[in-house]
Design an enzyme around this catalytic site. Structure first.
Site, PDB file in Angstrom:
ATOM      1  N   ARG A 116      -5.197  -4.307 -14.875  1.00 33.99           N
ATOM      2  CA  ARG A 116      -4.207  -5.182 -15.382  1.00 33.99           C
ATOM      3  C   ARG A 116      -4.739  -6.667 -15.272  1.00 33.99           C
ATOM      4  NH1 ARG A 116       1.111  -2.427 -12.786  1.00 33.99           N
ATOM      5  NH2 ARG A 116       1.719  -1.013 -14.617  1.00 33.99           N
TER       6      ARG A 116
ATOM      7  N   ARG B  27      13.823   4.747  -6.157  1.00 29.09           N
ATOM      8  CA  ARG B  27      14.848   4.312  -5.594  1.00 29.09           C
ATOM      9  C   ARG B  27      15.952   4.199  -6.378  1.00 29.09           C
ATOM     10  NH1 ARG B  27      13.811  -1.837  -2.945  1.00 29.09           N
ATOM     11  NH2 ARG B  27      15.855  -2.194  -2.103  1.00 29.09           N
TER      12      ARG B  27
ATOM     13  N   ARG C 268      15.884  -0.624   0.705  1.00 32.89           N
ATOM     14  CA  ARG C 268      14.581  -0.186   0.918  1.00 32.89           C
ATOM     15  C   ARG C 268      14.253   0.585   1.995  1.00 32.89           C
ATOM     16  NH1 ARG C 268      10.305  -1.955  -1.653  1.00 32.89           N
ATOM     17  NH2 ARG C 268       8.162  -1.822  -0.860  1.00 32.89           N
TER      18      ARG C 268
ATOM     19  N   HIS D 167       0.765  -2.712  -3.312  1.00 27.93           N
ATOM     20  CA  HIS D 167       1.078  -2.405  -4.678  1.00 27.93           C
ATOM     21  C   HIS D 167       2.509  -2.614  -4.623  1.00 27.93           C
ATOM     22  CE1 HIS D 167       1.285  -0.562  -8.399  1.00 27.93           C
ATOM     23  NE2 HIS D 167       2.284   0.328  -8.249  1.00 27.93           N
TER      24      HIS D 167
ATOM     25  N   GLN E  48       3.513  16.514   3.727  1.00 28.05           N
ATOM     26  CA  GLN E  48       2.462  16.560   3.025  1.00 28.05           C
ATOM     27  C   GLN E  48       0.994  16.238   3.875  1.00 28.05           C
ATOM     28  OE1 GLN E  48       3.310  14.445  -0.677  1.00 28.05           O
ATOM     29  NE2 GLN E  48       4.224  16.250  -1.558  1.00 28.05           N
TER      30      GLN E  48
ATOM     31  N   VAL F  63      -0.060   7.564  -5.330  1.00 29.91           N
ATOM     32  CA  VAL F  63       0.269   6.865  -6.370  1.00 29.91           C
ATOM     33  C   VAL F  63       1.712   6.382  -6.300  1.00 29.91           C
ATOM     34  CG1 VAL F  63       0.426   6.771  -8.946  1.00 29.91           C
ATOM     35  CG2 VAL F  63      -1.478   8.009  -7.755  1.00 29.91           C
TER      36      VAL F  63
ATOM     37  N   ASN G  60       5.229   5.351  -5.329  1.00 29.00           N
ATOM     38  CA  ASN G  60       5.719   4.091  -4.490  1.00 29.00           C
ATOM     39  C   ASN G  60       6.698   4.369  -3.083  1.00 29.00           C
ATOM     40  OD1 ASN G  60       3.984   2.018  -5.699  1.00 29.00           O
ATOM     41  ND2 ASN G  60       5.414   2.347  -7.663  1.00 29.00           N
TER      42      ASN G  60
ATOM     43  N   ASP H 223      -3.225  -2.197 -10.802  1.00 29.51           N
ATOM     44  CA  ASP H 223      -2.985  -3.719 -10.685  1.00 29.51           C
ATOM     45  C   ASP H 223      -4.416  -4.318 -11.061  1.00 29.51           C
ATOM     46  OD1 ASP H 223      -0.289  -3.062  -9.630  1.00 29.51           O
ATOM     47  OD2 ASP H 223      -1.451  -2.608  -7.962  1.00 29.51           O
TER      48      ASP H 223
END
Length: 287
Positions: free
Chosen positions: A108, A38, A44, A133, A58, A75, A77, A105
């Site tokens: 974490r 971004r 968005r 995520h 893909q 992975v 975003n 996450d």
């Protein structure tokens, strides 16, 4: 060269290529690290449009030339929705084989609780991530346990601070990625690599009965819309996973789970519009 220098017994060869048709040919595991980032002033929906086109291509390549048993983790975003797009474009591959990374996450969350209790992270089990995520994810320790001198104790009792668990703890995990970017001017590297390794090891080899977090296609469990790419607590075994059933969901958890589901529904609907706009236009032209 460094991979060769590590002396891994399982490493036979390394092929570097910018050609996706070479990279995806016959593969059994696919780690989709990158996505379109971004940029300043980008809305968005613009980010979703860019990534929808990338992961559509893909997904089609995976469908055509990868192993039909390929295990995929996205992975880049927005990881959940990118994984959903790739899955939609690969009808010949089981939808359960497409996943999004939320293990970072979960790691974490586990580490934050461990630091709070001054215990090793391995002493914490059952800390999970629900949903996207993103900053709406729900780090949930309401079913987690901590190994203490008195045996396994519910994390809620061991921490004994509901306001922290429902406030700063959640905010810290939700915003940890942004905090790392602010600190090092780059996104997570070592911790992300560790989480990817954890995810794929458990996905392929099993989690030995341990509850872990993965973004997977919802089967409708816990009132989450069927087909949505949503992070659930799962147990991996037999080269597959099962969503953990029977967890009690309180009012606070229900609100948090629904909030992140709403965001994923909005992302999915936007991606769907971009993904199928050509087909819709063709259908309308035939009316």
């Amino acid at each position: 060269m460094e991979l060769e220098d590590c002396g891994f017994d399982l490493l036979v060869d390394v092929v570097t290529t910018h050609d996706a048709s070479v990279a995806f040919a016959g593969i059994d595991a696919c780690i989709m690290l990158g996505a379109f980032p971004r940029g300043p002033g980008m809305e968005r929906k613009d980010l979703l449009a860019k990534n929808c086109n990338i992961f559509k291509q893909q997904g089609r390549l995976l469908n055509d030339i990868a192993s039909k048993n390929v295990k995929v983790v996205v992975v880049g975003n927005p990881a959940n929705t990118n994984a959903w797009v790739a899955q939609q474009c690969a009808p010949n591959i089981p939808k359960e084989n497409f996943t999004a990374l939320t293990r970072l996450d979960a790691n974490r969350a586990q580490s934050q609780i461990a630091m709070r209790l001054r215990t090793p992270p391995s002493a914490i089990e059952g800390a999970v991530i629900w949903g996207n995520h993103s900053s709406t994810q729900y780090p949930d320790v309401s079913h987690a346990k901590a190994a203490t001198a008195n045996g396994k104790t519910p994390v809620t009792s061991a921490v004994n601070d509901p306001s922290w668990l429902h406030g700063q703890f959640i905010k810290t995990v939700q915003s940890r990625g942004a905090a790392i970017i602010n600190a090092r001017k780059l996104s997570s590297a070592m911790s992300a690599a560790k989480a990817i390794s954890d995810h794929m090891r458990d996905f392929v080899c099993g989690s030995n009965g341990k509850v872990v977090s993965m973004g997977v296609v919802s089967d409708g469990s816990y009132g989450i819309e069927k087909g949505l790419m949503y992070s659930f607590p799962v147990i991996c075994h037999g080269n597959a996973y099962q969503i953990v059933q029977g967890l009690k969901i309180d009012t606070f958890s229900r609100r948090m789970m629904d909030e992140t589901m709403k965001e994923l529904q909005e992302e999915r609907d936007t991606a769907h519009a971009f993904l199928f706009k050509d087909a819709d236009a063709l259908a309308r032209s035939k009316l």
